[in-house]
Design a protein around this motif. Structure first.
Motif, short mmCIF file in Angstrom:
data_model
loop_
_atom_site.label_atom_id
_atom_site.label_comp_id
_atom_site.label_asym_id
_atom_site.label_seq_id
_atom_site.Cartn_x
_atom_site.Cartn_y
_atom_site.Cartn_z
N TRP A 29 0.76 -1.04 -0.05
CA TRP A 29 0.11 0.00 0.04
C TRP A 29 0.81 1.23 0.18
O TRP A 29 0.66 2.29 -0.56
N GLU A 30 2.09 1.26 0.72
CA GLU A 30 2.94 2.41 0.79
C GLU A 30 3.64 2.57 -0.59
O GLU A 30 3.85 3.77 -0.90
N SER A 31 3.63 1.46 -1.32
CA SER A 31 4.46 1.65 -2.79
C SER A 31 3.36 2.41 -3.54
O SER A 31 3.88 3.25 -4.32
N ARG A 36 1.72 7.20 -6.59
CA ARG A 36 0.74 8.05 -6.94
C ARG A 36 1.26 9.67 -6.63
O ARG A 36 1.01 10.50 -7.37
N GLU A 37 1.87 9.73 -5.70
CA GLU A 37 2.38 11.12 -5.43
C GLU A 37 3.60 11.40 -6.37
O GLU A 37 3.57 12.64 -6.76
N ASP A 38 4.44 10.71 -6.88
CA ASP A 38 5.35 10.96 -7.85
C ASP A 38 4.54 11.36 -9.37
O ASP A 38 5.13 12.28 -10.12
N LEU A 39 3.48 10.29 -9.44
CA LEU A 39 2.77 10.67 -10.86
C LEU A 39 2.20 12.18 -10.80
O LEU A 39 2.14 13.06 -11.56
N THR A 40 1.56 12.38 -9.34
CA THR A 40 1.05 13.70 -9.12
C THR A 40 2.04 15.11 -9.45
O THR A 40 1.76 15.73 -9.96
N ALA A 41 3.21 14.50 -8.98
CA ALA A 41 4.35 15.86 -8.94
C ALA A 41 4.45 15.92 -10.61
O ALA A 41 4.84 17.21 -10.90
N LEU A 42 4.32 14.99 -11.42
CA LEU A 42 4.78 15.07 -12.79
C LEU A 42 3.63 15.46 -13.54
O LEU A 42 3.64 15.71 -14.75
N LYS A 43 2.38 15.57 -13.00
CA LYS A 43 1.05 16.29 -13.41
C LYS A 43 0.56 15.08 -14.51
O LYS A 43 0.15 15.38 -15.57
N LEU A 44 0.73 13.76 -14.17
CA LEU A 44 0.26 12.76 -14.92
C LEU A 44 -0.86 12.15 -14.15
O LEU A 44 -1.17 12.07 -12.95
N PRO A 45 -2.11 11.58 -14.85
CA PRO A 45 -3.17 11.06 -14.44
C PRO A 45 -2.75 9.69 -13.58
O PRO A 45 -1.80 9.07 -13.87
N GLN A 46 -3.80 9.55 -12.71
CA GLN A 46 -3.42 8.41 -11.96
C GLN A 46 -4.01 6.93 -12.55
O GLN A 46 -5.16 7.09 -12.87
N PRO A 47 -3.33 5.93 -12.77
CA PRO A 47 -3.75 4.91 -13.46
C PRO A 47 -4.55 4.00 -12.35
O PRO A 47 -4.63 4.33 -11.17
N LYS A 48 -5.46 2.97 -12.90
CA LYS A 48 -6.10 2.25 -11.84
C LYS A 48 -5.09 1.28 -11.29
O LYS A 48 -3.79 1.06 -11.74
N LYS A 49 -5.38 1.18 -10.04
CA LYS A 49 -4.70 0.30 -9.08
C LYS A 49 -4.03 -1.05 -9.77
O LYS A 49 -3.18 -1.52 -9.51
N GLU A 50 -5.09 -1.60 -10.52
CA GLU A 50 -4.60 -2.73 -11.03
C GLU A 50 -3.76 -2.84 -12.26
O GLU A 50 -3.39 -3.70 -12.81
N ASN A 51 -3.79 -1.57 -12.68
CA ASN A 51 -2.70 -1.29 -13.78
C ASN A 51 -1.18 -0.49 -13.49
O ASN A 51 -0.56 -0.22 -14.14
N VAL A 52 -1.11 -0.89 -12.14
CA VAL A 52 0.37 -0.55 -11.47
C VAL A 52 1.08 -1.78 -10.88
O VAL A 52 0.56 -2.61 -10.26
#
Length: 95
Positions: A29-31, A36-52
């Motif tokens: 969960w921490e991963s 998500r924090e790193d993608l947000t910092a890059l202004k990228l959309p959040q993928p679905k959990k099952e796609n990470v």
């Protein structure tokens, strides 16, 4: 929107050092929070959990399916702008 009008976008993030060891030896969960924090910092959309996915130690794959072409161009432009900004800020502090 047909499949011909869309793309599957994959982003690979390679973490190194302490962050890779702390968060990306196994996927927890921490991963997911870190990704998500790193993608947000890059202004990228959040993928679905099952796609990470954790591919290997420190290497994470994010997948977005059926992404319209125009959205890909916009996300790419945001990413390039952010990277250039980070480089310029870093260069400023080195001077």
């Amino acid at each position: 929107m047909s499949a011909a009008d869309s793309l599957e976008v994959k982003v690979y993030i390679r973490y190194q050092g302490l962050k890779a060891t702390q968060y990306f030896t196994k996927f927890t969960w921490e991963s997911m929070v870190e990704v998500r924090e790193d993608l947000t910092a890059l202004k990228l959309p959040q993928p679905k959990k099952e796609n990470v996915n954790l591919l290997s130690h420190g290497c994470v794959e994010c997948v977005w399916q059926n992404v319209p072409y125009n959205q890909v161009r916009w996300c790419f432009w945001c990413l390039v702008t952010k990277i250039v900004t980070l480089i310029l800020v870093h260069m400023y502090y080195l001077l």
